[in-house]
Write a protein that holds these residues in place. Structure first.
Motif, PDB file in Angstrom:
ATOM      1  N   SER A   1       0.862  -1.176   0.000  1.00  0.00           N
ATOM      2  CA  SER A   1       0.000   0.000   0.000  1.00  0.00           C
ATOM      3  C   SER A   1       0.898   1.225   0.000  1.00  0.00           C
ATOM      4  CB  SER A   1      -0.942   0.005   1.205  1.00  0.00           C
ATOM      5  OG  SER A   1      -0.201   0.006   2.402  1.00  0.00           O
ATOM      6  N   SER A   2       0.330   2.372  -0.330  1.00  0.00           N
ATOM      7  CA  SER A   2       1.136   3.588  -0.389  1.00  0.00           C
ATOM      8  C   SER A   2       0.290   4.787  -0.013  1.00  0.00           C
ATOM      9  CB  SER A   2       1.730   3.770  -1.788  1.00  0.00           C
ATOM     10  OG  SER A   2       0.691   3.891  -2.742  1.00  0.00           O
ATOM     11  N   GLY A   3       0.955   5.881   0.235  1.00  0.00           N
ATOM     12  CA  GLY A   3       0.265   7.107   0.586  1.00  0.00           C
ATOM     13  C   GLY A   3       1.245   8.253   0.671  1.00  0.00           C
ATOM     14  N   ASP A   4       0.729   9.406   1.081  1.00  0.00           N
ATOM     15  CA  ASP A   4       1.540  10.609   1.214  1.00  0.00           C
ATOM     16  C   ASP A   4       1.450  11.146   2.630  1.00  0.00           C
ATOM     17  OD1 ASP A   4       2.273  10.600  -1.484  1.00  0.00           O
ATOM     18  OD2 ASP A   4       0.505  11.739  -2.064  1.00  0.00           O
ATOM     19  N   MET A   5       2.494  11.842   3.041  1.00  0.00           N
ATOM     20  CA  MET A   5       2.539  12.490   4.339  1.00  0.00           C
ATOM     21  C   MET A   5       3.169  13.863   4.134  1.00  0.00           C
ATOM     22  SD  MET A   5       4.060  10.699   7.780  1.00  0.00           S
ATOM     23  CE  MET A   5       2.975   9.294   7.891  1.00  0.00           C
ATOM     24  N   ASP A   6       2.748  14.852   4.916  1.00  0.00           N
ATOM     25  CA  ASP A   6       3.208  16.225   4.709  1.00  0.00           C
ATOM     26  C   ASP A   6       3.902  16.849   5.917  1.00  0.00           C
ATOM     27  OD1 ASP A   6       2.145  16.365   2.099  1.00  0.00           O
ATOM     28  OD2 ASP A   6       0.166  16.815   2.890  1.00  0.00           O
ATOM     29  N   PRO A   7       4.954  16.262   6.447  1.00  0.00           N
ATOM     30  CA  PRO A   7       5.675  16.949   7.523  1.00  0.00           C
ATOM     31  C   PRO A   7       6.688  17.938   6.945  1.00  0.00           C
ATOM     32  CG  PRO A   7       6.642  14.821   7.189  1.00  0.00           C
ATOM     33  CD  PRO A   7       5.472  14.923   6.235  1.00  0.00           C
ATOM     34  N   ALA A   8       7.024  18.948   7.705  1.00  0.00           N
ATOM     35  CA  ALA A   8       8.075  19.912   7.359  1.00  0.00           C
ATOM     36  C   ALA A   8       7.783  20.673   6.077  1.00  0.00           C
ATOM     37  CB  ALA A   8       9.430  19.208   7.260  1.00  0.00           C
ATOM     38  N   GLY A   9       6.503  20.844   5.753  1.00  0.00           N
ATOM     39  CA  GLY A   9       6.148  21.636   4.587  1.00  0.00           C
ATOM     40  C   GLY A   9       6.453  20.989   3.249  1.00  0.00           C
ATOM     41  N   ARG A  10       6.715  19.700   3.229  1.00  0.00           N
ATOM     42  CA  ARG A  10       6.981  18.973   1.983  1.00  0.00           C
ATOM     43  C   ARG A  10       6.131  17.722   1.957  1.00  0.00           C
ATOM     44  NH1 ARG A  10      13.295  18.211   1.476  1.00  0.00           N
ATOM     45  NH2 ARG A  10      12.638  16.991  -0.295  1.00  0.00           N
ATOM     46  N   THR A  11       5.870  17.240   0.775  1.00  0.00           N
ATOM     47  CA  THR A  11       5.098  16.016   0.628  1.00  0.00           C
ATOM     48  C   THR A  11       6.054  14.854   0.416  1.00  0.00           C
ATOM     49  OG1 THR A  11       3.297  17.264  -0.365  1.00  0.00           O
ATOM     50  CG2 THR A  11       3.276  14.887  -0.691  1.00  0.00           C
ATOM     51  N   TRP A  12       5.860  13.816   1.221  1.00  0.00           N
ATOM     52  CA  TRP A  12       6.699  12.615   1.160  1.00  0.00           C
ATOM     53  C   TRP A  12       5.827  11.440   0.753  1.00  0.00           C
ATOM     54  CZ3 TRP A  12      11.822  13.247   1.837  1.00  0.00           C
ATOM     55  CH2 TRP A  12      12.241  14.422   2.436  1.00  0.00           C
ATOM     56  N   ARG A  13       6.307  10.636  -0.154  1.00  0.00           N
ATOM     57  CA  ARG A  13       5.602   9.455  -0.648  1.00  0.00           C
ATOM     58  C   ARG A  13       6.140   8.241   0.098  1.00  0.00           C
ATOM     59  NH1 ARG A  13       1.172   8.128  -3.002  1.00  0.00           N
ATOM     60  NH2 ARG A  13       1.282   6.374  -4.411  1.00  0.00           N
ATOM     61  N   TRP A  14       5.249   7.445   0.687  1.00  0.00           N
ATOM     62  CA  TRP A  14       5.680   6.217   1.357  1.00  0.00           C
ATOM     63  C   TRP A  14       4.995   5.029   0.699  1.00  0.00           C
ATOM     64  CZ3 TRP A  14       1.638   3.492   3.266  1.00  0.00           C
ATOM     65  CH2 TRP A  14       0.495   4.186   3.656  1.00  0.00           C
ATOM     66  N   GLU A  15       5.680   3.931   0.755  1.00  0.00           N
ATOM     67  CA  GLU A  15       5.132   2.665   0.261  1.00  0.00           C
ATOM     68  C   GLU A  15       5.462   1.608   1.301  1.00  0.00           C
ATOM     69  OE1 GLU A  15       6.871  -0.118  -2.929  1.00  0.00           O
ATOM     70  OE2 GLU A  15       5.479   1.194  -3.996  1.00  0.00           O
ATOM     71  N   GLN A  16       4.448   0.880   1.722  1.00  0.00           N
ATOM     72  CA  GLN A  16       4.701  -0.157   2.723  1.00  0.00           C
ATOM     73  C   GLN A  16       4.318  -1.517   2.161  1.00  0.00           C
ATOM     74  OE1 GLN A  16       2.308   0.879   6.098  1.00  0.00           O
ATOM     75  NE2 GLN A  16       0.591  -0.354   5.447  1.00  0.00           N
ATOM     76  N   GLU A  17       5.060  -2.506   2.611  1.00  0.00           N
ATOM     77  CA  GLU A  17       4.778  -3.888   2.242  1.00  0.00           C
ATOM     78  C   GLU A  17       4.666  -4.697   3.525  1.00  0.00           C
ATOM     79  OE1 GLU A  17       6.440  -7.479  -0.598  1.00  0.00           O
ATOM     80  OE2 GLU A  17       7.587  -5.625  -0.406  1.00  0.00           O
ATOM     81  N   VAL A  18       3.534  -5.343   3.686  1.00  0.00           N
ATOM     82  CA  VAL A  18       3.277  -6.153   4.875  1.00  0.00           C
ATOM     83  C   VAL A  18       3.361  -7.613   4.464  1.00  0.00           C
ATOM     84  CG1 VAL A  18       1.619  -6.711   6.681  1.00  0.00           C
ATOM     85  CG2 VAL A  18       1.773  -4.368   5.826  1.00  0.00           C
ATOM     86  N   THR A  19       4.187  -8.372   5.177  1.00  0.00           N
ATOM     87  CA  THR A  19       4.323  -9.804   4.909  1.00  0.00           C
ATOM     88  C   THR A  19       4.124 -10.577   6.197  1.00  0.00           C
ATOM     89  OG1 THR A  19       6.714  -9.634   5.191  1.00  0.00           O
ATOM     90  CG2 THR A  19       5.888  -9.515   2.951  1.00  0.00           C
ATOM     91  N   LYS A  20       3.545 -11.751   6.074  1.00  0.00           N
ATOM     92  CA  LYS A  20       3.380 -12.623   7.243  1.00  0.00           C
ATOM     93  C   LYS A  20       4.701 -13.304   7.546  1.00  0.00           C
ATOM     94  CE  LYS A  20      -1.165 -14.341   7.804  1.00  0.00           C
ATOM     95  NZ  LYS A  20      -2.025 -15.499   7.749  1.00  0.00           N
ATOM     96  N   LEU A  21       4.938 -13.504   8.814  1.00  0.00           N
ATOM     97  CA  LEU A  21       6.121 -14.246   9.236  1.00  0.00           C
ATOM     98  C   LEU A  21       5.696 -15.656   9.637  1.00  0.00           C
ATOM     99  CD1 LEU A  21       7.996 -11.531  11.307  1.00  0.00           C
ATOM    100  CD2 LEU A  21       8.429 -12.260   8.973  1.00  0.00           C
ATOM    101  N   GLU A  22       6.679 -16.489   9.906  1.00  0.00           N
ATOM    102  CA  GLU A  22       6.372 -17.874  10.275  1.00  0.00           C
ATOM    103  C   GLU A  22       5.741 -17.978  11.649  1.00  0.00           C
ATOM    104  OE1 GLU A  22       9.809 -20.325   9.766  1.00  0.00           O
ATOM    105  OE2 GLU A  22      10.131 -19.633   7.725  1.00  0.00           O
ATOM    106  N   ILE A  23       5.884 -16.958  12.458  1.00  0.00           N
ATOM    107  CA  ILE A  23       5.263 -16.945  13.786  1.00  0.00           C
ATOM    108  C   ILE A  23       3.823 -16.473  13.618  1.00  0.00           C
ATOM    109  CG2 ILE A  23       5.374 -15.961  16.099  1.00  0.00           C
ATOM    110  CD1 ILE A  23       8.379 -15.406  15.500  1.00  0.00           C
ATOM    111  N   PRO A  24       2.856 -17.239  14.047  1.00  0.00           N
ATOM    112  CA  PRO A  24       1.463 -16.829  13.882  1.00  0.00           C
ATOM    113  C   PRO A  24       1.178 -15.521  14.633  1.00  0.00           C
ATOM    114  CG  PRO A  24       1.602 -19.131  14.551  1.00  0.00           C
ATOM    115  CD  PRO A  24       2.966 -18.572  14.657  1.00  0.00           C
TER     116      PRO A  24
END
Length: 130
Positions: free
Chosen positions: A68-91
Motif C-alpha cells: 500500500s502507499s500514501g503521502d505524508m506532509d511533515p516539514a512543509g513537503r510532501t513525502w511518498r511512502w510505500e509499505q509492504e506487509v508480509t506474514k512471518l512464520e510466527i502466527p
C-alpha cells in the motif's frame, strides 16, 4: 636607482594560483551544502517511515498482507511512502517494510527511495519470562 617590483608575468601567475585555490574552496563548499541537504532529506524520510510504522503498531486492526502507499506532509513537503506487509512464520506476527522518498522525486518502483525501514507488528509478541 632602479625600482624593484613584480613583473606582469609574476602577477598573472599569482592570480592563476589564487583562482585555482578559490575554485577548490568553492567546490568544497558546494559539496558540503549538497551533503547537508541530502542528510536533511534522509532524516525527514526516516521520520516519515518510523511514523508510518508507529501508526500501524498503534492501530486497532491488523493490516492485510501486500503493498500500500500514501503521502505524508511533515516539514512543509510532501513525502511518498510505500509499505509492504508480509506474514512471518510466527502466527500473529507481521513484518512491515516502509520505503520513503520525496513525492516530487523522479524514479520508478526501484529507484529514488531515500530510506527503507523495517518493523514488526503483531499480537504474538510477549515479554520474556517463561
Amino acid at each position: 636607482m632602479r625600482v624593484r617590483g613584480f613583473t606582469l608575468v609574476e602577477v598573472l601567475v599569482a592570480l592563476v594560483i589564487v583562482t585555482i585555490g578559490m575554485s577548490a574552496v568553492l567546490a568544497t563548499l558546494t559539496s558540503s551544502a549538497d551533503t547537508t541537504a541530502y542528510l536533511r532529506d534522509k532524516t525527514f524520510a526516516e521520520w516519515v517511515a518510523l511514523n508510518r510504522i508507529a501508526e500501524v503498531r498503534l492501530g486497532t486492526q491488523r493490516l492485510a498482507t501486500g503493498k500500500s502507499s500514501g503521502d505524508m506532509d511533515p516539514a512543509g513537503r510532501t513525502w511518498r511512502w510505500e509499505q509492504e506487509v508480509t506474514k512471518l512464520e510466527i502466527p500473529g506476527v507481521q513484518r512491515i517494510d516502509v520505503r520513503v522518498r520525496d513525492a516530487g522525486a523522479p524514479g520508478g518502483d526501484k529507484q529514488g527511495w531515500l530510506v527503507t525501514v523495517s518493523g514488526i507488528s503483531g499480537d504474538a509478541v510477549a515479554p520474556p519470562g517463561g
